[in-house]
Design a protein around this motif. Structure first.
Motif, PDB file in Angstrom:
ATOM      1  N   LYS A  50     -32.747  64.012  55.341  1.00 14.02           N
ATOM      2  CA  LYS A  50     -31.468  63.460  54.876  1.00 14.02           C
ATOM      3  C   LYS A  50     -31.396  63.376  53.353  1.00 14.02           C
ATOM      4  O   LYS A  50     -30.312  63.217  52.805  1.00 14.02           O
ATOM      5  CB  LYS A  50     -31.243  62.082  55.485  1.00 14.02           C
TER       6      LYS A  50
ATOM      7  N   ASN B 276     -29.500  66.704  52.293  1.00 15.07           N
ATOM      8  CA  ASN B 276     -28.026  66.760  52.297  1.00 15.07           C
ATOM      9  C   ASN B 276     -27.393  65.470  51.766  1.00 15.07           C
ATOM     10  O   ASN B 276     -26.207  65.220  51.962  1.00 15.07           O
ATOM     11  CB  ASN B 276     -27.488  67.127  53.687  1.00 15.07           C
TER      12      ASN B 276
ATOM     13  N   LEU C  33     -27.475  62.418  52.569  1.00 16.77           N
ATOM     14  CA  LEU C  33     -27.107  61.252  53.371  1.00 16.77           C
ATOM     15  C   LEU C  33     -27.906  60.076  52.824  1.00 16.77           C
ATOM     16  O   LEU C  33     -27.504  58.929  52.949  1.00 16.77           O
ATOM     17  CB  LEU C  33     -27.388  61.491  54.856  1.00 16.77           C
TER      18      LEU C  33
ATOM     19  N   ARG D 202     -22.617  69.216  51.339  1.00 19.72           N
ATOM     20  CA  ARG D 202     -22.881  69.148  52.785  1.00 19.72           C
ATOM     21  C   ARG D 202     -22.139  70.226  53.559  1.00 19.72           C
ATOM     22  O   ARG D 202     -22.610  70.700  54.591  1.00 19.72           O
ATOM     23  CB  ARG D 202     -22.472  67.775  53.322  1.00 19.72           C
TER      24      ARG D 202
END
Lengths: 326, 209
Positions: free
Chosen positions: A51, A54, A56, A80
């Motif tokens: 994560k 990307n 997050l 993303r």
């Protein structure tokens, strides 16, 4: 040829309210076009690592580069949209049809209707679902395996050069899981995307990965080819993870690719297997076919090399000579 | 009773309209406020327990007490009635809207964000439609509760069907009482019926059918 797709440079990640690092001093390079599996037990930081790519999650310190660009400087949403993302519970939108689900990213990118429709057809075929039978169905009407195929199609929709997969087959029964593993290898070959695949399943990690990143307590324990890890585990943790005492367990996860000998003229009655076959299957073929040498074919069916029974025995014997105190 | 309706039908209709106006206005205002509050709570998570506890306390205050309490502040009449009804509706709606959003599978939201949907796109295209069935349940409850609250609001001079009912009781005019009771019951029944249908439709949509 070997451009770097993802690079971690001294990356640390600590969550608010936690007193320890989830990811600790990770430096890692993933080559463009590679299939890399991240292996570890739950809580080892493998999903966090994914994560961070990307965004997050954002790293506490350190730098992450995606195709040469520092991810902290990219606009997260645009970043993303260029990455395929598949998660365990599929994350399909239950109120949208298969077609609408697959079209999420193309819609965000403003593709015209016609192009979206054609892409859905193409992708459903790619993941082995008959387009006209599936496009108008809702996720709740699909089996777990079918849902994950749609999840995969959705991730591939905009033709991403990078695919992040977070235990995508974790909730799927063993038989379907094996099928999907073969599918993802085929799809990877066809799309030539870079794949980063998180799993806690040793066999899965070794079957799928060109290289395997072994994680434990937020740190990378070893990043090497499956074969290298089996032969030379970097430390006691890796050795225990791959169950170094059990030869047959090892044979199951080691692939024939690592012990290939060059082609030296083959007897007519030679038996053939494909690249990617596990050494366990190879051993079985040696015993059941009663031959001394087996040809190994590549994806196109051309001979990539061969393996002799002696070589297999030598290789396995070598990997047994290491002793670890665990 | 029929005689009474023939004679004072226009008066009854006016009271009914007044009643429904207060109900619709209060629910609509409370919904807008509750929705904004929920969005705020999602931005600033620490507000969650504060808001919920505050509303739980408000909700436990008996409605007649709240009506009377408001009289010295906002006077007799519709204004106080609306304020009290909005407060109760806010309790019900905020809790149901929060429950609706809480019921949305985190994995679905994570997938949406991971694919590059903005916070707003995720909210409108994913979270809201999936939370809608429980939100509609809240709206249904709010309407039903408001119909009864507005009846009581007649005690502070807000009018509506309560005026007819209480007037009938005081003067022993049973026609008024019966008409009042029937009107209120039918209103509750209709709101329940209509919103149950909306609820079913939203449920089907959210589950994919």
């Amino acid at each position: 040829m070997s451009k770097i797709a993802i690079e971690f440079k001294n990356v640390y990640k600590k969550f608010d309210g936690s007193d320890r690092y989830s990811v600790e001093n990770v430096s890692l390079q993933i080559e463009s076009g590679a299939f890399v599996t991240i292996l570890g037990s739950s809580g080892c930081g493998k999903t966090t690592l994914l994560k961070l790519i990307n965004r997050l999650y954002d790293a506490t310190s350190g730098e992450i580069y995606c195709f040469g660009e520092s991810v902290s400087e990219l606009e997260p949403n645009a970043h993303r949209r260029g990455i395929g993302y598949v998660i365990q519970q599929t994350g399909l939108f239950p109120h949208k049809t298969v077609e609408q689900n697959i079209s999420v990213v193309p819609k965000l990118l403003g593709w015209p209707e016609e192009r979206k429709r054609n892409r859905v057809t193409e992708l459903l075929r790619l993941v082995g679902l008959f387009p006209e039978a599936y496009r108008k169905r809702y996720p709740s009407k699909l089996s777990g395996g079918e849902q994950q195929r749609v999840g995969l199609a959705r991730a591939l929709a905009a033709g991403p050069s990078l695919l992040l997969m977070d235990e995508p087959f974790g909730a799927i029964d063993a038989i379907t899981r094996r099928e999907l593993q073969d599918e993802i290898l085929r799809i990877k070959r066809e799309t030539n995307a870079t794949v980063v695949f998180v799993t806690h399943d040793v066999q899965e990690a070794f079957k799928l990965g060109d290289s395997v990143v072994v994680m434990h307590e937020g740190r990378v324990q070893q990043h090497a080819s499956p074969y290298e890890i089996m032969l030379n585990p970097a430390n006691a943790f890796v050795a225990s993870l791959i169950n170094s005492g059990n030869i047959f367990e090892k044979l199951k996860v080691m692939r024939v690719d690592g012990i290939l000998e060059s082609y030296e003229g083959v007897p007519n009655d030679a038996v053939s297997l494909r690249l990617g076959t596990s050494l366990a299957d190879l051993l079985q073929a040696f015993i059941s076919e009663n031959v001394e040498r087996i040809n190994i074919l590549d994806e196109t069916g051309a001979i990539a090399g061969g393996v002799s029974f002696d070589n297999l025995r030598r290789m396995v014997g070598r990997s047994e000579s290491h002793d670890y105190v665990i | 009773m029929i005689d009474y309706l023939q004679k004072h039908g226009d008066k009854v209709a006016a009271l009914l309209t007044e009643h429904l106006q207060i109900v619709f206005f209060s629910v609509a205002l409370a919904f807008a406020l509750a929705m904004s509050l929920v969005i705020l709570i999602y931005r600033f998570k620490f507000l969650y327990p504060i808001v919920i506890n505050f509303f739980n306390i408000c909700f436990s205050v008996p409605s007649l007490v709240l009506f009377t309490f408001l009289v010295p502040i906002s006077g007799l009449g519709i204004k106080s009635a609306v304020i009290a009804t909005v407060v109760y509706n806010l309790c019900v709606l905020t809790k149901n809207i929060l429950a609706g959003f809480d019921s949305v599978d985190r994995a679905i939201v994570e997938a949406a964000r991971g694919m590059g949907m903005t916070r707003k796109q995720t909210f409108l295209a994913v979270e809201f439609p999936l939370a809608l069935p429980i939100i509609i349940t809240g709206v249904k409850l709010a309407f039903i509760m408001s119909v009864s609250l507005v009846v009581l609001a007649a005690t502070i001079g807000a009018g509506g069907m309560g005026a007819l009912l209480f007037d009938g009781m005081r003067t022993k005019n049973w026609n008024k009482v019966i008409i009042g009771v029937i009107a209120v019951t039918v209103m509750v029944f209709i709101f329940n019926f209509i919103f149950s249908i909306f609820e079913k439709i939203a449920q089907k949509r959210a589950a994919g059918a």
